[in-house]
Design an enzyme around this catalytic site. Structure first.
Site, short mmCIF file in Angstrom:
data_model
loop_
_atom_site.label_atom_id
_atom_site.label_comp_id
_atom_site.label_asym_id
_atom_site.label_seq_id
_atom_site.Cartn_x
_atom_site.Cartn_y
_atom_site.Cartn_z
CD GLU A 66 12.98 35.40 62.81
OE1 GLU A 66 13.54 35.96 63.77
OE2 GLU A 66 13.31 34.30 62.34
CG ASP A 74 17.51 35.78 56.73
OD1 ASP A 74 16.68 34.92 57.08
OD2 ASP A 74 18.51 36.08 57.40
#
Length: 734
Positions: A612, A432
């Site tokens: 997401e 991420d």
């Protein structure tokens, strides 16, 4: 009778005499040989071909490698009546040189969880085994004719009788629970001397008396019976007795394992040359094993981070072995296409080293700046394998030939290539990634999720800095949730984002992140503030975003964006939905009335379906919304995009929405959850993303991720060109 701490006979030879009219020698036990290595005996699962005995070895009790390419060492169809063999337990005999192994005779694909027999095995070399089957209801029809579970046998030597006691759990077709029984094996270890007797009697107040997977070890003159008990808090319990065959008393109704999820298959063994013991067990619903350590056999600490295995065992046991026995196993089962070798140089990206046994090649990705003309990969091999050449070699002109020899086998050559790859950009497991170019420092920064934690259980955030997007410096932790740096969160340190904002004559850094809310409510989003891109960061006392405006999904994966047109600041987030809101001027709170759900719609669902990892950029009058599709553990995890004329949508999904996706042909998978950086003063863009380490594609893929960087380009009409993920990575930027 004098016993050492482990209950083993310390005299060189100890004999037991029985008077029956004449004196006769019953048994003679010798001092056990010095052991320096370990044999792990196990099976791998419930499917066809998985219920079979396999071997692995270790030289330290912590790091294990499968022998025989993780293939069975015994043919289950030949040694069992069912075609399946499970729960193997192995024991060194009293003479120090004979080995006894017992196992469950069960083939789950056909029998389910009902079986009738166990297998007895005997060997003098660990290679060749004499085997027998005992069918309990057929052998003892009067006492146990209704038995339809015969599970997890184990063996222990009874010093008092000079015999080998076998103990296991059984259950009949009635409503009775599983009970642990025992019986003595006959002299040839091919059958039982008499009908089984109950070994362990759970406390009378137990609400559920089912007990399976007994595991006995002598300790300080007593016998410790570890077992899986279903009563109270189901898990591995401990009962202790002064006698081997009776009198076991439960120590506590509390688990001795270190889990809250189901476990079974206790296996305890003493480490060589140590007073410590390892208790390992099968976390059968979680797909993994856990190792714990203790000196008193009652208080165990988890040592998972010290353990490594290149296989996935189910319910097995570990036997300390000698170097001679280890070498014999290596000679017989060691494979030149599965060498027990590793390259250990600190200049290597060790997680990305590729050893291809089939092609006989080794690929060594090195860190930036490594001198390939005199590079020593520090090739090391397990005992029983030799390596040549040694020391620094010239890899600058191409591959170097290395020769490996397994004890007792012919040498084999491998072609070894070293290369300076720039992907992954960060060494280690991180995910991420959020990239920032700082106007204040003139440097680039990456803020990732710290990965490599089972079940995404990372608890701290770090930051890395670079002058050129290639050479990265670890600047250390900026928030540690376990240390109390975030008052409202205690774990699940996920998916940060950051913006730099001019405040007065200086800059402020606003760092948004997901965490597990200690007051309940699952994952929520908070903020921390700093005066510099490396901190120190001070977190707010409460989360900023607590609820889903879509009524579903987690509050995770924030993205902060300062609109260069209006100067307004926004935050986006969501899991299964995309939400947006305008930030107040303080940058630590949102304007509630501006909250809006922007979940993209349109196009081919499989290509663009929002999951997401939202990220927003602005270029030439267009706002680009990019997000991740599919699951983070999926090889197909990828980035899609849409566009808008406003930072608050609506979003139009692109006709060709895929920005970045796996390249299976080159072993690149799960490319997603990205961010984007523009070089200052240039229309030059780079995408920073994570991929799955290909060694872990089928082994915790969702938490063995690594950060990569590739160039991102636009077509003349403003659409995004699909990025080709690379291993080579980018060249340093100016």
């Amino acid at each position: 009778m004098n016993k050492s701490k482990t209950g083993l006979i310390t005299a060189m030879t100890k004999c037991f005499l029985v008077f029956a009219g004449l004196i006769s020698l019953v048994s003679c036990q010798t001092e056990p040989p010095k052991t320096d290595a370990y044999l792990f005996v196990y099976f791998t699962g419930n499917g066809p071909g998985e219920e079979a005995i396999r071997y692995a070895v270790s030289t330290d009790g912590y790091n294990y490698r499968a022998l025989n390419d993780n293939q069975p060492v015994l043919d289950s169809k030949k040694i069992s009546t069912s075609g399946g063999v499970r729960d193997p337990h192995i024991l060194r005999g009293a003479d120090g040189k004979t080995f006894y192994m017992v196992a469950t005779d069960l083939y789950v694909p056909e029998q389910g969880w009902n079986n009738y027999a166990m297998i007895l095995m005997k060997s003098t070399d660990l290679i060749h085994w004499e085997t027998s089957v005992i069918n309990i209801p057929e052998t003892y029809p009067d006492e146990f004719g209704e038995v339809d579970r015969v599970w997890a046998p184990q063996t222990i030597y009874d010093e008092q009788t000079g015999k080998y006691m076998i103990y296991w759990s059984m259950k009949d077709r009635g409503a009775h629970p599983d009970i642990i029984y025992y019986a003595y094996a006959n002299k040839d270890f091919t059958g039982l001397e008499e009908a089984p007797k109950q070994l362990y009697f759970p406390p009378a107040e137990s609400n559920t008396k089912a007990c399976i997977d007994g595991d006995i070890i002598p300790f300080e003159g007593q016998f410790y019976l570890f077992h899986k008990a279903e009563d109270g808090d189901p898990g591995i319990k401990l009962a202790i007795s002064d006698k081997l065959t009776e009198g076991y008393q439960l120590v506590s109704d509390k688990r001795v394992d270190s889990q809250t999820v189901p476990v079974e298959g206790s296996g305890i063994f003493k480490l060589n040359n140590s007073d410590d013991y390892i208790l390992m067990y099968d976390m059968y619903t979680s797909g993994r094993y856990q190792f714990t350590k203790s000196a008193d056999l009652q208080h165990f600490s988890v040592i998972d981070e010290e353990i490594s295995m290149n296989f996935h065992p189910r319910h097995g046991t570990v036997l300390p072995i000698t170097w001679e026995e280890y070498n014999r196993l290596m000679t017989t089962y060691g494979k030149t296409d599965d060498l027990f070798i590793s390259a250990t140089s600190d200049q290597l990206k060790k997680s990305n080293v590729v050893i291809d046994g089939e092609k006989k090649t080794i690929y060594l990705p090195v860190k930036v700046g490594t001198d390939l003309a005199a590079f020593d990969p520090m090739m090391t091999a397990w005992k029983g394998i030799t390596v040549a050449p040694e020391g620094p070699q010239d890899f600058s002109k191409g591959s170097v030939e290395y020769t490996f020899t397994i004890v007792g086998q012919d040498p084999v050559s491998y072609s070894v290539l070293a290369s300076e790859d720039h992907n992954p950009a960060l060494v280690g497991f991180y995910a991420d990634p959020q990239v920032l170019y700082s106007q204040k420092t003139g440097k680039y920064y990456i803020y990732p999720t710290s990965d490599g934690f089972t079940g995404w259980s990372g608890y701290y955030f770090k930051v890395f800095s670079s002058d050129d997007l290639v050479s990265w410096t670890d600047e250390g932790k900026i928030l540690d949730l376990k240390a109390g740096d975030v008052p409202w969160a205690d774990g699940s340190a996920w998916a940060p984002t950051i913006v730099e904002k001019k405040v007065g004559d200086d800059y402020k850094y606003y760092y948004y992140f997901s965490g597990n809310y200690v007051a309940g409510g699952g994952k929520q989003i908070g903020v921390a503030v700093a005066d510099n891109p490396t901190g120190p960061f001070v977190a707010e006392k409460e989360p900023m975003i607590k609820e889903s405006p879509a009524g579903r999904g987690q509050q995770i994966d924030p993205c902060a964006f300062i609109d260069p047109v209006s100067g307004k600041s926004y935050i986006y987030w969501g899991n299964g939905y995309l939400a947006a809101a305008e930030l107040n001027d303080d940058m630590i709170s949102i304007k509630p009335k501006t909250i809006k759900v922007l979940t993209p719609k349109g196009g081919t669902l499989a290509d663009y379906a929002f999951r997401e990892g939202i990220y927003v950029i602005y270029r030439d009058g267009t706002y680009y919304f990019m997000w991740s599709v599919d699951d983070t553990g999926s090889a197909n995890y990828h980035v899609a995009y849409g566009t808008s004329k406003s930072p608050m949508g609506p979003i139009k999904v692109a006709e060709k929405p895929i920005v970045l996706i796996q390249d299976a042909a080159n072993g690149i998978y799960g490319t997603g959850h990205h961010s984007v950086v523009k070089l200052p003063g240039k229309d030059e863009w780079y995408i920073v993303y994570h991929r799955i380490n290909n060694k872990h594609l089928n082994d915790g893929p969702g938490y063995h991720r690594e950060v990569c960087i590739d160039k991102m380009e636009f077509n003349a009409d403003g659409t995004v060109k699909q990025v080709t993920p690379t291993v080579k990575g980018i060249s340093p930027v100016q």
